[in-house]
Design an enzyme around this catalytic site. Structure first.
Site: not given
Length: 193
Positions: A57, A84, A88, A170, A172
């Site tokens: 996001g 991501c 964090q 990532h 994916e």
């Protein structure tokens, strides 16, 4: 098969990640990060084989609705996987810092080094992965082990005792080699912890 409760942090990658979990055979229910915290906590605690997935996001973990309070409520009770921003947020929720990475990365392929343990068992090493971030975790809390890194940047973590893991990159993305296998091995690791 896992029942994945997927916290959407209003990111364009959300549905790629959701689709990947579904292709792997898992049930996925999506919740936006502005949903009712108490209802989501109750659902997580009353659903068998639950895994909480924290999406990428924009912005920082502190700006992402119920993200940090949700981690605080569930970190000792259900398995969690973060990607991501989710990565964090887990670092921040346990006492680490989130800082600027020094560059903005959008679709950058980096070859990370990993420990060939847990989620990374038998995967390519170094492993090409897709990075889309401008922030990174720092001052990793002692509860976590760094699974993977790139030039000193933490790229993946796992908790020493709890079923929690996360990726700065990532999995994916089509640019991440063996990303689907990594996600499946992560789910298996989380459920069998």
């Amino acid at each position: 098969m896992a029942n994945i409760l997927f916290l959407d942090n209003f990111d364009s990658f959300t549905y790629n990640l959701v689709d990947q979990f579904r292709v792997l055979g898992h049930n996925v229910t999506i919740y936006r990060n502005d949903c009712d915290l108490e209802k989501l906590v109750e659902t997580a605690l009353n659903t068998p084989d639950t895994i909480l997935a924290l999406s990428p996001g924009p912005g920082t973990p502190s700006e992402a609705g119920i993200l940090l309070p949700l981690i605080e409520r569930l970190k000792n009770q259900v398995p969690i996987i973060g990607v991501c921003l989710g990565h964090q947020a887990l670092i921040q929720a346990f006492g680490g810092k989130v800082v600027h990475a020094g560059e903005v990365l959008h679709g950058k392929v980096s070859r990370i080094s990993h420990d060939n343990e847990a989620m990374f068992k038998d995967l390519a090493n170094p492993m090409p992965v897709a990075r889309y971030h401008s922030l990174m975790g720092q001052d990793l809390p002692k509860e976590f082990i760094v699974n993977a890194e790139y030039n000193g940047i933490i790229m993946a973590i796992r908790h020493r005792d709890l079923p929690i893991c996360a990726f700065q990159f990532h999995p994916e993305s089509i640019l991440t080699v063996q990303g689907s296998q990594l996600l499946q091995q992560s789910i298996e690791w989380l459920l069998n912890r």
